[in-house]
Write a protein that holds these residues in place. Sequence first.
Motif, PDB file in Angstrom:
ATOM      1  N   THR A 168      -4.555   5.977   1.944  1.00 37.28           N
ATOM      2  CA  THR A 168      -4.455   6.319   0.532  1.00 37.28           C
ATOM      3  C   THR A 168      -5.200   7.607   0.241  1.00 37.28           C
ATOM      4  OG1 THR A 168      -4.408   3.953   0.127  1.00 37.28           O
ATOM      5  CG2 THR A 168      -4.735   5.366  -1.788  1.00 37.28           C
ATOM      6  N   ALA A 169      -6.433   7.683   0.751  1.00 38.21           N
ATOM      7  CA  ALA A 169      -7.238   8.873   0.503  1.00 38.21           C
ATOM      8  C   ALA A 169      -6.567  10.105   1.104  1.00 38.21           C
ATOM      9  CB  ALA A 169      -8.637   8.695   1.093  1.00 38.21           C
ATOM     10  N   PHE A 170      -6.063   9.946   2.334  1.00 42.45           N
ATOM     11  CA  PHE A 170      -5.411  11.090   2.972  1.00 42.45           C
ATOM     12  C   PHE A 170      -4.202  11.541   2.171  1.00 42.45           C
ATOM     13  CE2 PHE A 170      -1.627  12.305   5.340  1.00 42.45           C
ATOM     14  CZ  PHE A 170      -2.024  13.570   5.757  1.00 42.45           C
ATOM     15  N   HIS A 171      -3.365  10.560   1.810  1.00 42.40           N
ATOM     16  CA  HIS A 171      -2.118  10.915   1.142  1.00 42.40           C
ATOM     17  C   HIS A 171      -2.400  11.636  -0.182  1.00 42.40           C
ATOM     18  CE1 HIS A 171       2.175  10.665   0.386  1.00 42.40           C
ATOM     19  NE2 HIS A 171       1.901  10.314  -0.853  1.00 42.40           N
ATOM     20  N   LYS A 172      -3.425  11.146  -0.873  1.00 46.68           N
ATOM     21  CA  LYS A 172      -3.776  11.741  -2.148  1.00 46.68           C
ATOM     22  C   LYS A 172      -4.185  13.205  -1.944  1.00 46.68           C
ATOM     23  CE  LYS A 172      -6.509  10.813  -6.278  1.00 46.68           C
ATOM     24  NZ  LYS A 172      -7.035  12.184  -6.257  1.00 46.68           N
ATOM     25  N   GLU A 200      -6.026  -7.972  11.304  1.00 41.61           N
ATOM     26  CA  GLU A 200      -6.086  -8.089   9.847  1.00 41.61           C
ATOM     27  C   GLU A 200      -7.352  -7.505   9.243  1.00 41.61           C
ATOM     28  OE1 GLU A 200      -4.565 -12.086   9.157  1.00 41.61           O
ATOM     29  OE2 GLU A 200      -4.071 -11.434   7.109  1.00 41.61           O
ATOM     30  N   ASP A 201      -8.481  -7.645   9.949  1.00 41.04           N
ATOM     31  CA  ASP A 201      -9.726  -7.136   9.363  1.00 41.04           C
ATOM     32  C   ASP A 201      -9.752  -5.606   9.304  1.00 41.04           C
ATOM     33  OD1 ASP A 201      -9.781  -6.908  12.073  1.00 41.04           O
ATOM     34  OD2 ASP A 201     -11.854  -7.590  12.338  1.00 41.04           O
ATOM     35  N   LYS A 202      -8.851  -4.990  10.041  1.00 47.12           N
ATOM     36  CA  LYS A 202      -8.822  -3.521  10.019  1.00 47.12           C
ATOM     37  C   LYS A 202      -7.901  -2.979   8.915  1.00 47.12           C
ATOM     38  CE  LYS A 202     -10.778  -2.493  14.170  1.00 47.12           C
ATOM     39  NZ  LYS A 202     -10.583  -2.382  15.590  1.00 47.12           N
ATOM     40  N   ILE A 203      -7.019  -3.847   8.407  1.00 51.71           N
ATOM     41  CA  ILE A 203      -5.994  -3.371   7.486  1.00 51.71           C
ATOM     42  C   ILE A 203      -6.581  -2.702   6.232  1.00 51.71           C
ATOM     43  CG2 ILE A 203      -4.005  -4.064   6.063  1.00 51.71           C
ATOM     44  CD1 ILE A 203      -3.126  -4.231   8.873  1.00 51.71           C
ATOM     45  N   PRO A 204      -7.588  -3.328   5.592  1.00 50.55           N
ATOM     46  CA  PRO A 204      -8.114  -2.681   4.370  1.00 50.55           C
ATOM     47  C   PRO A 204      -8.602  -1.259   4.636  1.00 50.55           C
ATOM     48  CG  PRO A 204      -8.978  -4.906   4.584  1.00 50.55           C
ATOM     49  CD  PRO A 204      -8.241  -4.616   5.854  1.00 50.55           C
ATOM     50  N   ALA A 205      -9.278  -1.059   5.744  1.00 44.98           N
ATOM     51  CA  ALA A 205      -9.777   0.283   6.059  1.00 44.98           C
ATOM     52  C   ALA A 205      -8.617   1.249   6.261  1.00 44.98           C
ATOM     53  CB  ALA A 205     -10.649   0.243   7.306  1.00 44.98           C
ATOM     54  N   LEU A 226       1.823   4.598  -3.197  1.00 47.12           N
ATOM     55  CA  LEU A 226       1.484   6.013  -3.030  1.00 47.12           C
ATOM     56  C   LEU A 226       2.530   6.923  -3.662  1.00 47.12           C
ATOM     57  CD1 LEU A 226       0.240   5.987   0.687  1.00 47.12           C
ATOM     58  CD2 LEU A 226      -1.118   5.773  -1.405  1.00 47.12           C
ATOM     59  N   GLU A 227       2.061   8.020  -4.172  1.00 50.25           N
ATOM     60  CA  GLU A 227       2.921   8.997  -4.840  1.00 50.25           C
ATOM     61  C   GLU A 227       4.022   9.489  -3.902  1.00 50.25           C
ATOM     62  OE1 GLU A 227       0.756  12.442  -6.068  1.00 50.25           O
ATOM     63  OE2 GLU A 227       2.565  13.547  -6.622  1.00 50.25           O
ATOM     64  N   GLY A 228       5.260   9.378  -4.329  1.00 53.54           N
ATOM     65  CA  GLY A 228       6.368   9.942  -3.560  1.00 53.54           C
ATOM     66  C   GLY A 228       6.786   9.115  -2.348  1.00 53.54           C
ATOM     67  N   ILE A 229       6.225   7.913  -2.202  1.00 48.77           N
ATOM     68  CA  ILE A 229       6.608   7.089  -1.050  1.00 48.77           C
ATOM     69  C   ILE A 229       7.370   5.857  -1.510  1.00 48.77           C
ATOM     70  CG2 ILE A 229       5.738   5.619   0.827  1.00 48.77           C
ATOM     71  CD1 ILE A 229       3.767   7.643   1.523  1.00 48.77           C
ATOM     72  N   THR A 230       8.501   5.600  -0.871  1.00 44.76           N
ATOM     73  CA  THR A 230       9.201   4.334  -1.082  1.00 44.76           C
ATOM     74  C   THR A 230       9.243   3.626   0.255  1.00 44.76           C
ATOM     75  OG1 THR A 230      11.288   5.459  -0.674  1.00 44.76           O
ATOM     76  CG2 THR A 230      10.682   5.112  -2.982  1.00 44.76           C
ATOM     77  N   CYS A 231       9.291   2.294   0.200  1.00 42.43           N
ATOM     78  CA  CYS A 231       9.229   1.568   1.472  1.00 42.43           C
ATOM     79  C   CYS A 231       9.968   0.253   1.360  1.00 42.43           C
ATOM     80  CB  CYS A 231       7.767   1.327   1.842  1.00 42.43           C
ATOM     81  SG  CYS A 231       7.556   0.550   3.434  1.00 42.43           S
ATOM     82  N   ASN A 232      10.942   0.057   2.259  1.00 40.03           N
ATOM     83  CA  ASN A 232      11.628  -1.228   2.300  1.00 40.03           C
ATOM     84  C   ASN A 232      10.718  -2.276   2.926  1.00 40.03           C
ATOM     85  OD1 ASN A 232      14.205  -0.926   1.121  1.00 40.03           O
ATOM     86  ND2 ASN A 232      14.875   0.273   2.899  1.00 40.03           N
ATOM     87  N   LYS A 233      11.044  -3.512   2.619  1.00 42.67           N
ATOM     88  CA  LYS A 233      10.294  -4.637   3.138  1.00 42.67           C
ATOM     89  C   LYS A 233      10.524  -4.779   4.644  1.00 42.67           C
ATOM     90  CE  LYS A 233      10.552  -8.396   0.436  1.00 42.67           C
ATOM     91  NZ  LYS A 233      11.234  -9.597  -0.099  1.00 42.67           N
ATOM     92  N   ALA A 234       9.469  -5.151   5.386  1.00 45.65           N
ATOM     93  CA  ALA A 234       9.690  -5.529   6.793  1.00 45.65           C
ATOM     94  C   ALA A 234      10.087  -6.994   6.804  1.00 45.65           C
ATOM     95  CB  ALA A 234       8.427  -5.309   7.618  1.00 45.65           C
ATOM     96  N   GLU A 235      11.407  -7.235   6.810  1.00 46.44           N
ATOM     97  CA  GLU A 235      11.858  -8.635   6.864  1.00 46.44           C
ATOM     98  C   GLU A 235      11.578  -9.223   8.240  1.00 46.44           C
ATOM     99  OE1 GLU A 235      15.682  -8.307   3.852  1.00 46.44           O
ATOM    100  OE2 GLU A 235      16.015  -8.089   6.010  1.00 46.44           O
ATOM    101  N   GLY A 236      11.571  -8.337   9.221  1.00 48.51           N
ATOM    102  CA  GLY A 236      11.336  -8.793  10.583  1.00 48.51           C
ATOM    103  C   GLY A 236      10.814  -7.656  11.430  1.00 48.51           C
ATOM    104  N   ALA A 237      10.803  -7.880  12.748  1.00 52.51           N
ATOM    105  CA  ALA A 237      10.307  -6.913  13.736  1.00 52.51           C
ATOM    106  C   ALA A 237       8.817  -6.617  13.519  1.00 52.51           C
ATOM    107  CB  ALA A 237      11.146  -5.643  13.762  1.00 52.51           C
ATOM    108  N   MET A 238       8.381  -5.398  13.811  1.00 58.86           N
ATOM    109  CA  MET A 238       6.937  -5.113  13.786  1.00 58.86           C
ATOM    110  C   MET A 238       6.611  -3.808  13.087  1.00 58.86           C
ATOM    111  SD  MET A 238       5.805  -6.041  17.658  1.00 58.86           S
ATOM    112  CE  MET A 238       5.690  -7.753  18.193  1.00 58.86           C
ATOM    113  N   ALA A 250       0.833  -1.196   0.000  1.00 55.38           N
ATOM    114  CA  ALA A 250       0.000   0.000   0.000  1.00 55.38           C
ATOM    115  C   ALA A 250       0.873   1.253   0.000  1.00 55.38           C
ATOM    116  CB  ALA A 250      -0.925   0.004   1.205  1.00 55.38           C
ATOM    117  N   PHE A 251       1.882   1.274   0.874  1.00 49.12           N
ATOM    118  CA  PHE A 251       2.760   2.455   0.928  1.00 49.12           C
ATOM    119  C   PHE A 251       3.453   2.679  -0.408  1.00 49.12           C
ATOM    120  CE2 PHE A 251       3.081   1.786   5.729  1.00 49.12           C
ATOM    121  CZ  PHE A 251       2.226   2.840   5.998  1.00 49.12           C
ATOM    122  N   LYS A 252       3.937   1.561  -0.972  1.00 50.01           N
ATOM    123  CA  LYS A 252       4.705   1.699  -2.210  1.00 50.01           C
ATOM    124  C   LYS A 252       3.868   2.232  -3.362  1.00 50.01           C
ATOM    125  CE  LYS A 252       6.990  -2.289  -2.490  1.00 50.01           C
ATOM    126  NZ  LYS A 252       8.040  -3.333  -2.435  1.00 50.01           N
TER     127      LYS A 252
END
Lengths: 586, 481
Positions: free
Chosen positions: A574-578, A563-568, A489-501, A485-487
């Motif tokens: 997304t809407a905010f960032h836009k 997990e059920d909250k993630i889509p929201a 978005l316009e102007g956002i880059t994001c590394n993978k969370a290989e671990g942690a939280m 989702a982050f990736k």
Amino acid sequence: MRRSVIGGAKRTTTTCLFLLNHAHHRSLLPPLHHRLDSSSSSSSSSATALLLLLRRLSSSSAASSPSPPNMPNPVSVQSINPKVLKCEYAVRGEIVILAQRLQEELKAKPGSLPFDEILYCNIGNPQSLGQLPITFFREVLALCDHPAILDKAEAQGLFRFTISNALSDSCLSYASADSIKRARQILDQIPGRATGAYSHSQGIKGLRDTITAGIEARDGFPANPNDLFLTDGASPAVHMMMQLLIGSEKDGLLCPIPQYPLYSASIALHGGSLVPYYLDEETGWGLEVSELKKQLKEARSKGITVKALVVINPGNPTGQVLAEENQRAIVEFCKQEGLVLLADEVYQENVYVPEKKFHSFKKVARSMGYGDNDLCLVSFQSVSKGYHGECGKRGGYMEVTGFSPEVREQIYKLASVNLCSNISGQILASLVMSPPKAFILSLSLSLFVNDFLLKVGDESYESYSAEKDGILKSLARRAKTLEDAFKSLEGITCNKAEGAMYLFPCIKLPEKAIKAAEAAKTAPDLFYCRRLLNATGVVVVPGSGFGQVPGTWHFRCTILPQEDKIPAIVSRLTAFHKSFMDEYRN
Amino acid sequence: MAPKGLDYEHLNENVKKVQYAVRGELYLRASELQKEGKKIIFTNVGNPHALGQKPLTFPRQVVALCQAPFLLDDPNVGLMFPADAIARAKHYLSLTSGGLGAYSDSRGIPGVRKEVADFLLRRDGYPSDPELIFLTDGASKGVMQILNTIIRGPNDGILVPVPQYPLYSAAISLFGGTLVPYYLEETANWGLDVNDLRNAVSQAQFKGITVRAMVIINPGNPTGQCLSEANLSEILRFCYQEGLVLLGDEVYQQNIYQDERPFISSKKVLMDMGPPYSKEVQLVSFHTVSKGYWGECGQRGGYFEMTNIPPKSVDEIYKVASIALSPNVPAQIFMGLMVNPLKPGDVSYEQFIRESKGILESLRKRARIMTDGFNSCRNVVCNFTEGAMYSFPQIRLPPKAIEAAKSAGKVPDVFYCLKLLEATGISTVPGSGFGQKEGVFHLRTTILPAEEDMPAIMESFKKFNDGFMEQYEDTRGYSRM
């Protein structure tokens, strides 16, 4: 810069105060600190205040009223420990205080804000977001807290109320045979079975033995229960090491940037110097030994004695899992430079990608043939993270190796001033390092017992490993969804969370947004995060709280909402960032 | 070889300076002897459950249910737990966000802080603000937090009673401040003389030290005295005049063993004094679940309440608390239960009262047995334990014993306590760990061994002591210093 000027001014005024007080015991003036209050913004105005003071003083020396206080209150911001003022901890900073206020507002006036709940993605606190505890751990803890049921259960065969709702009623009465067994074992390890007594300052010996066995099983190298100090979460252990290592601002610690602000805060509180080394975002937050060498050299040239290297693996807030090769190079570096390696390994269970595996620094060092005489190594572990996420329990430990006996004694002394860590947390730490195992024995038994009893030996293992896998797999999915989702978005880059939280996306803020932030006198990333919170109720922490390459902007977002909250969350983000970009795009 | 980060010479000097006798040489020797199979009576730490005191049933039931909230959904839960424990567990779970497994607010669960505030209102008759109450992992953590906030450097002094609980000396050296002692007067039942305080402050000032705070321990540790209302108001007036924060260690407030001087809190006395004192004097008072008839030391639960501390300073204290994330949640619930106990009519009320009264009455008897026992020994004098959990007898060591100690390289009271330990298995703490006047020696024991064991313990002590005195005393008599 500004800060240090103010600090300097403050110090002058307090010194003067002291001198005045010294000369005039019992005759200073109550309004004194109000005056200082308004004057501390620049050194020239504090000089004026000083003049005023001196004037007041000479005129008041004759009239000594019966009992006016002769000093400003000692616990005012002007007179408390400047190291306290200096430390910062963004994970619970301004944004979180704003979030709490919004939450109150929502409670008082539902529907008054553009969202109906606050989503705390600022802190790794899984159970506050609905993650359920591991049943087996909690059964054992409940039994240890109230051992009377244990005896009652045995006497009456009545221990029939446990385990998950998924099991049918007929299973219930025997379901947690192994949690009863474990609780008994643990109670037998506690002198007098007293879970309400202070323990040995390092933690209950029997529990340390269990943890030792867990570490040995993890690493394949021997461990020693006398090397373990059980603490109220990992943070007090980190503090203890800082206390030990830092004598003055000349003592430095190499810390990653971005870093978990516990380190910067604790170094500031103990009056040491943080020596930054930058993780390379381009290479997935890579940790280059060449960068370590460069920063070490630079710090030394400034007269700083660098005492230790902090490594957070898996990374917080950056989520990278170090490759074994990389770890070897780090170990080698610490050995050569005589640095203590402080290994924050609290996320050791949280690895989400098949190509990476967690290796403890102790295992890496031992596999290189380095023993106690070669390297001072401290490994921190916590019950708050992993799949269990038992933050509220405040359990954890540090394993210290390579220390001389007299240094060890100093750590013991520090631990003993706090008496001991909480016993529930200690028990939980032993459970986490020695969870239920599959019973081989019960398989052979199964030949001649019925299906129902076959479950007895395995019961907790099955439910335990189902719960554990469920949580870890879900975390991996959430990490991926949010990253994607982050990736997008316009102007956002994001590394993978290989671990942690956490995810730690980088936002390329438009010039106009940076200007707007400056006009609002806030850091641009804080500006973004505040707008995000006000628009969506999603709480994230600005990158400036962790440190970042100057001119880049980030925020930290946990992967912990259910997990059920993630889509929201994704659609709100997304809407905010836009709309944010629409407002500020160049 | 390159110097290493943790070489002893390079450690923080303040850490090296710290001394903490309660777990010092005597304790280590006792642990060794125990490993060798000797029966040790640990009277060195106020740790009641370690000496067989049973936890109160009701709070343990509530916390067990909170640990395993899935039990609450089971139809059979009522067979194992009383209805009021079930109701309370639900109540506390509803106050948390995420049960026992989630970090709480760094100051503690708001609902529990509200219960503490209600308790303080009932106790003192004055309203208390939950925003100024911080829950902590035991009272010690709170004390450390406050001292860390106050102390800027070696020129900041903290007035501490001598004898004192070594947490204070340890924390002050750790934070690099200066301990400014004021002596409690043994012959006046460990009373506190305000003139002595003034002297202590001017002496410190003469040395360039700004005294910034004063510690009182009421009831006293290790001295066991209860401060009178008059004495407390003198102290508060003194703090007002000198501009000192008063740190009131009131962890033993439930442990009172006489009726003439009930516990009275510094906060109540301060509020009773009215303005300007009640509006000006800065006060932080500490409490815990480790003492009283609860004795839940292993939980590490406590709180402090701040009075007249400016909001900006409160924010700073909050910030430092937040670095430690939150105090442990099970202990916060113990604290809630302690300040908001059962009421008449609750199913478990009778049992709760029976258990708590039983513990306190027995402690009262033990305090008496111990004081009388010490006073019957040769060269031993002991004030009555009015409160807290300790007996602090003075041991008048003969010159020969002092010489023997010196040639053994030991402080005289350490020498005596080690001999006592070897001979009887009684593990005490030498008075030098708490501070005492020059040339005067004490030891501290808790009054916590089981009541039925008490006569035998005192007898074995007397046998050792009188033999020791016989061995070291000249026939001409001991020196009275």
